[in-house]
Design a protein around this motif. Sequence first.
Motif, PDB file in Angstrom:
ATOM      1  N   HIS A 251      -2.537  10.881  -6.181  1.00  0.00           N
ATOM      2  CA  HIS A 251      -3.678  11.605  -7.012  1.00  0.00           C
ATOM      3  C   HIS A 251      -2.984  12.017  -8.246  1.00  0.00           C
ATOM      4  CE1 HIS A 251      -6.825  12.052  -3.852  1.00  0.00           C
ATOM      5  NE2 HIS A 251      -5.901  11.735  -2.888  1.00  0.00           N
TER       6      HIS A 251
ATOM      7  N   ASP B 130       1.585   9.561   5.138  1.00  0.00           N
ATOM      8  CA  ASP B 130       2.789   9.592   4.432  1.00  0.00           C
ATOM      9  C   ASP B 130       3.810  10.451   5.655  1.00  0.00           C
ATOM     10  OD1 ASP B 130       0.926   9.460   2.518  1.00  0.00           O
ATOM     11  OD2 ASP B 130       2.285  10.394   1.164  1.00  0.00           O
TER      12      ASP B 130
ATOM     13  N   TYR C 205      -3.395  16.207  -2.311  1.00  0.00           N
ATOM     14  CA  TYR C 205      -4.703  15.686  -1.980  1.00  0.00           C
ATOM     15  C   TYR C 205      -5.991  16.491  -2.022  1.00  0.00           C
ATOM     16  CZ  TYR C 205      -4.923  15.646   3.050  1.00  0.00           C
ATOM     17  OH  TYR C 205      -5.039  16.122   4.391  1.00  0.00           O
TER      18      TYR C 205
ATOM     19  N   TYR D 154      -6.525   2.219  -5.910  1.00  0.00           N
ATOM     20  CA  TYR D 154      -8.031   2.387  -5.775  1.00  0.00           C
ATOM     21  C   TYR D 154      -8.756   3.581  -6.119  1.00  0.00           C
ATOM     22  CZ  TYR D 154      -5.948   3.699  -1.356  1.00  0.00           C
ATOM     23  OH  TYR D 154      -5.242   4.361  -0.217  1.00  0.00           O
ATOM     24  N   LYS D 155      -7.743   4.359  -6.462  1.00  0.00           N
ATOM     25  CA  LYS D 155      -8.370   5.969  -6.555  1.00  0.00           C
ATOM     26  C   LYS D 155      -8.576   5.918  -8.027  1.00  0.00           C
ATOM     27  CE  LYS D 155      -6.533   7.841  -2.589  1.00  0.00           C
ATOM     28  NZ  LYS D 155      -5.189   8.281  -1.488  1.00  0.00           N
TER      29      LYS D 155
ATOM     30  N   SER E  43       0.890  -1.198  -0.046  1.00  0.00           N
ATOM     31  CA  SER E  43      -0.016  -0.005   0.112  1.00  0.00           C
ATOM     32  C   SER E  43       0.768   1.032   0.111  1.00  0.00           C
ATOM     33  CB  SER E  43      -0.887   0.054   1.314  1.00  0.00           C
ATOM     34  OG  SER E  43      -0.174   0.325   2.375  1.00  0.00           O
ATOM     35  N   ILE E  44       0.375   2.504  -0.409  1.00  0.00           N
ATOM     36  CA  ILE E  44       1.083   3.653  -0.128  1.00  0.00           C
ATOM     37  C   ILE E  44       2.263   3.652   1.237  1.00  0.00           C
ATOM     38  CG2 ILE E  44       1.067   6.001   0.197  1.00  0.00           C
ATOM     39  CD1 ILE E  44      -1.327   6.156  -1.898  1.00  0.00           C
ATOM     40  N   THR E  45       1.373   3.544   2.302  1.00  0.00           N
ATOM     41  CA  THR E  45       2.025   3.501   3.406  1.00  0.00           C
ATOM     42  C   THR E  45       3.037   2.412   3.548  1.00  0.00           C
ATOM     43  OG1 THR E  45       0.125   4.408   4.249  1.00  0.00           O
ATOM     44  CG2 THR E  45       1.584   4.038   5.901  1.00  0.00           C
TER      45      THR E  45
ATOM     46  N   ASP F 117       4.812  10.815  -3.988  1.00  0.00           N
ATOM     47  CA  ASP F 117       3.639   9.858  -3.658  1.00  0.00           C
ATOM     48  C   ASP F 117       2.388  10.241  -4.807  1.00  0.00           C
ATOM     49  OD1 ASP F 117       1.043   9.136  -2.886  1.00  0.00           O
ATOM     50  OD2 ASP F 117       1.394   9.386  -0.718  1.00  0.00           O
TER      51      ASP F 117
ATOM     52  N   PHE G 179      -0.360  14.589   3.307  1.00  0.00           N
ATOM     53  CA  PHE G 179      -1.216  13.383   3.965  1.00  0.00           C
ATOM     54  C   PHE G 179      -0.623  12.746   5.150  1.00  0.00           C
ATOM     55  CE2 PHE G 179      -3.844   9.550   3.473  1.00  0.00           C
ATOM     56  CZ  PHE G 179      -4.818   9.739   3.066  1.00  0.00           C
TER      57      PHE G 179
ATOM     58  N   CYS H 260      -1.458   4.082  -4.706  1.00  0.00           N
ATOM     59  CA  CYS H 260      -2.296   3.055  -4.620  1.00  0.00           C
ATOM     60  C   CYS H 260      -2.919   3.016  -5.798  1.00  0.00           C
ATOM     61  CB  CYS H 260      -3.454   3.532  -3.596  1.00  0.00           C
ATOM     62  SG  CYS H 260      -4.167   5.139  -4.030  1.00  0.00           S
TER      63      CYS H 260
HETATM   64  C1  LIG Z   1      -4.986   7.814  -0.569  1.00  0.00           C
HETATM   65  C2  LIG Z   1      -3.588   8.398   0.045  1.00  0.00           C
HETATM   66  C3  LIG Z   1      -2.930   7.567   1.080  1.00  0.00           C
HETATM   67  C4  LIG Z   1      -3.521   6.042   1.458  1.00  0.00           C
HETATM   68  O1  LIG Z   1      -2.370   5.192   1.842  1.00  0.00           O
HETATM   69  P1  LIG Z   1      -2.556   3.726   1.932  1.00  0.00           P
HETATM   70  O2  LIG Z   1      -1.503   3.274   2.424  1.00  0.00           O
HETATM   71  O3  LIG Z   1      -2.776   3.343   0.481  1.00  0.00           O
HETATM   72  O4  LIG Z   1      -3.910   3.543   2.975  1.00  0.00           O
HETATM   73  C5  LIG Z   1      -1.787   8.069   1.437  1.00  0.00           C
HETATM   74  N1  LIG Z   1      -1.053   9.383   1.007  1.00  0.00           N
HETATM   75  C6  LIG Z   1      -1.910  10.065   0.088  1.00  0.00           C
HETATM   76  C7  LIG Z   1      -1.195  11.140  -0.295  1.00  0.00           C
HETATM   77  C8  LIG Z   1      -3.055   9.783  -0.147  1.00  0.00           C
HETATM   78  O5  LIG Z   1      -4.014  10.424  -1.108  1.00  0.00           O
END
Ligand SMILES: *Cc1c(COP(=O)(O)O)cnc(C)c1O
Length: 425
Positions: free
Chosen positions: A213, A132, A185, A235-236, A100-102, A210, A129, A233
């Motif tokens: 978006h 992050d 974001y 899912y967006k 995942s992003i994190t 990151d 975010f 990610c």
């Molecule tokens: C959506 C989003 C995330 C979500 O992180 P996940 O680890 O995928 O839950 C993190 N950072 C930004 C900038 C986002 O827009």
Amino acid sequence: MKGRIKKEAAIQLDRQDELRKFREEFYVQESQIYLDGNSLGLLSKRAEKATLDLLSSWKNYGIDGWTEGEHPWFTFSEALGEKTAPLIGAAKEEVIVTGSITSNLHQMIASFYKPDKTKNKILADELNFPSDIYAIQSQLELKGYDPASHLKKIPSLNGQTLDLDQIKKSITDDTAMILLPSVLYRSGQLLPIKEIVEYAHTKSVIVGFDLAHSIGAVPHQLHEWGVDFAVWCNYKYMNSGPGGTGGLFVHKKHHGKIPGLKGWFGSQKEKQFDMEHTFSPADDAGAYQIGTPHILSSAPLLGSLSLFEEAGMNGLREKSLKQTDFMLQLIEDYLLPYGFKVVTPLVHSERGGHIALEHPEAASICKALKNQRVIPDFRAPNLIRFAPAPFYTSYEELFDAIHILQEVMEKKLYQLYKNTRNVIA
Ligand SMILES: *Cc1c(COP(=O)(O)O)cnc(C)c1O
């Protein structure tokens, strides 16, 4: 004199829209106007089919699904990485679908943050975010640094956007790494990635982005721009479902190093099942995988990517800009008297895929819109985001959405709701 945009104009734009056939590829609820594809993209029929295909391979092959079938699981993350690469301007070896992003940020910082006596600060921005920021904080702590002194944040002069000069000014001799969003974001500002990387590299600073978006919304040239690493990610804008597996990019110049967080799926494929206690990392971005890939959560991406391949990222971006321009014009025509403030940059080169409006009653306005079957996205304390998805949003829907919003304001329908956020947004 130019009059206000009429519904007929929207219908005309839909008729001329070369991408309009893609709407049929998605499960769009005809009774609602979905403008939240920047938080969770809708399901496409191809993503659904790909998911069922991968389930079938489990059904039909059992353990042999790792190597058998149309999409062997053992190389699925690499195969998806290769198909993702064109969207971000990367070589296929530079991309892997994982995590995942994190979790990917943890991996990237653990791998590329190499502090020494003089260069040991991580630079982010004050609009970043939270997740992050948390990842940076814990990685600093793991190295024995106090985030209060070692995480520096680029200030925003207006509370919504960042300024290139301010970013440059914030890069000092003690900066080891910069982590920024490609598109912010909240405001939807698209940062000048190339310029930031160019400048940061003159100061020997590692630069990570990151792309949450921007992937699927904006074309990128990560390799050419020399970005050191990126995470995102799916899912967006990538429409790959809730919790769909994310991805990461590591520039070729960094390949062949030992990742900060080792795991057996980061091994060279041929060596992985030797089961040795000495780690032999893959010589590409695959090295940054940790554990067994989430095959069922990656499956939708396979179908989704085939849509991107067919529609083309440049055409999607062109439509996205046209649609956000159209919204901005509608907002000017119909919403000016009601106290909205557009916080998204108006210049195309500085805009991602969504439009953000500030309003003190934003939370209650969003609730009233949802009640009228318009699905916006609220970000506390006072922001409404609208994201037209070029795959499936029509101009007519954009017209109707703004018309409904005007009615909500004119009749003060938002006053029926509390101006506080719900659990999710
Ligand atoms: C959506 C989003 C995330 C979500 O992180 P996940 O680890 O995928 O839950 C993190 N950072 C930004 C900038 C986002 O827009």
